[in-house]
Design an enzyme around this catalytic site. Sequence first.
Site, PDB file in Angstrom:
ATOM      1  N   ASP A 101      47.754  45.326  76.739  1.00  0.00           N
ATOM      2  CA  ASP A 101      47.232  43.977  76.989  1.00  0.00           C
ATOM      3  C   ASP A 101      47.556  43.494  78.399  1.00  0.00           C
ATOM      4  O   ASP A 101      48.120  42.408  78.584  1.00  0.00           O
ATOM      5  CB  ASP A 101      47.783  42.976  75.968  1.00  0.00           C
ATOM      6  CG  ASP A 101      47.594  43.441  74.533  1.00  0.00           C
ATOM      7  OD1 ASP A 101      46.556  44.052  74.250  1.00  0.00           O
ATOM      8  OD2 ASP A 101      48.494  43.186  73.705  1.00  0.00           O
ATOM      9  N   GLU A 152      37.754  39.235  70.983  1.00  0.00           N
ATOM     10  CA  GLU A 152      39.060  38.609  71.186  1.00  0.00           C
ATOM     11  C   GLU A 152      39.395  38.695  72.670  1.00  0.00           C
ATOM     12  O   GLU A 152      38.547  39.035  73.489  1.00  0.00           O
ATOM     13  CB  GLU A 152      40.118  39.307  70.318  1.00  0.00           C
ATOM     14  CG  GLU A 152      40.193  40.796  70.552  1.00  0.00           C
ATOM     15  CD  GLU A 152      41.108  41.523  69.575  1.00  0.00           C
ATOM     16  OE1 GLU A 152      42.096  40.933  69.134  1.00  0.00           O
ATOM     17  OE2 GLU A 152      40.826  42.699  69.270  1.00  0.00           O
TER      18      GLU A 152
END
Length: 561
Positions: free
Chosen positions: A17, A187
């Site tokens: 991430d 997302e």
Amino acid sequence: MTAGHIRNPVLPGFHPDPSIVRVGADYFLATSTFEWFPGVPVHRSTDLVHWEPAGHILDRADLLDLRGIPDSAGVWAPSLSYHDGRFWLVYSIVRTIGHPYKDVDNYLVTAPDISGPWSEPVFLNSSGFDPSLFHDEDGRTWLLNIQWDPRDGHPAFAGILLQEYDPGKQALIGAPRTILTHEVLIEGPNVYRRDGWYYLMLAEGGTGWNHGILMARSRELAGPYELDPAGSLMTTRDAPEWPLQKAGHGELVRTAEGEWFLAHLASRPVRTRDGDRCVLGRETCLQRVAWTDDGWLRLADGGRLPSLEVAAPRGAAPAPVPVPPARDDFDAPTLAPYWNTLRAPANPQWLSLTERPGHLRLRGRQSPHSRYDQSLLARRLTSVRCEATTVVDFRPSHFSQLAGLICWYDTTTHYYLRLTHVEGRGRVVGVVLTDDGAYGELPHSELDVDDWPLVHLRARFDGPELRFAASPDGVSWQDVGPVLEATRLSDDYGKRLRFTGAFVGVCVQDLGGTRAVADFDWFELQDMGEDGAGGDGAGQDGAGQDSPSAGKTDASRKRRR
């Protein structure tokens, strides 16, 4: 490393991430840490090629309390930005994982410098994870995150929310608005403004084999947004043989020369007969991107697949950084920055570098299955061909006292080369393991070591295989236990959702509560080759067309949160 080129992954091992920002001549990368402490490591670079640690943002107990959280919960998807002379970081803390519920809180911290001091966390909301901030040209700041919907018959990923943040009030204001929904799971939202357009970058398809990056744009921040008619900006879902798999979850950065780069995660699978498994977890990579004449973003090298090597930015002078030593002799008064603990910081109640100078002293606490008080210290694996070695001085007097070398994925899956006490035999070295929640021992592989003054322990990773060994002197080694499946220490093994990566380290347990002490003289983690992941000898660049993954359908390779 080829001169003038970025070699992927730029942050090998568990660094998922990625969030990237440039401030002046410096680039900063922040990544997720889930249940590990300290939270949110930051790396710094001046050329996008060479990266060095720049500390952790959530490095104090008052900033991060993770005791009791499930495996692969904790700190998700931090997003770093710079505005009004300050660094801003938003992040999720997930306390319930799985379905139907996600108990998640989103927070903001700020600092005048990347090294801090960081502010006390400001609570933002609990509607969903993957928050990011957009600082618009008019001076207003906006929060984006996904809307989670636990109801039966409704998509759990219910769209992208937008809400204004008021820095003066330190609170969200106005009502949240859903600015985009999509039939495919989306997302990780991030907004960028360019040439009169608001661009929304999205992680698409879940975090596994179906992962990708999708773009949308609008003339207004609140939408409506149109999706890129070309589909995914980047994905490997249709190329199972590609060396960088699961590519997705990206953020953009612009250089001082006006070039654009994309930071994203990807994984390098080890090929096994049971399928591909990513022992190193999700790693951070960089790609060159460029804008088309009609205003859409594309990979500069063409196509949708991430490259292992891309050209470095123009005008960036090479800036090599020191390579961390493979060996830690525990001579310093504080831990080296690559060490990690589970769910809580190290403190003198269970860890000391000064009580016995030149040694790491650990006091035993709870079992390897505990989500609360483990005495465990570990490093990320950055290669699937490596060797971890340590030496321990430990005098257990009861079977409830254990210490040794642990190869870790989480509390449900790990291999443990432990030294303990067995009645009538004294000190014994053997292997215990937890395999997707099932505990087991290998009693026929034990070594009696009561007459050894010290016990040297070794774990050797070789692609899909893991071998343990022990020695009285560090010279003459004896195998302990059979060849084990290293690839069980991966996101892709077992029945649970998993989002981290493999670690190796040392630990001590005292299940009777007497705080038995073990002293480790040194710890070494040595890469055995430059081939990284790649499994059965194919090397970092992946296996050939006869790989077990070749020909798999999308459906067989999908994973989602």
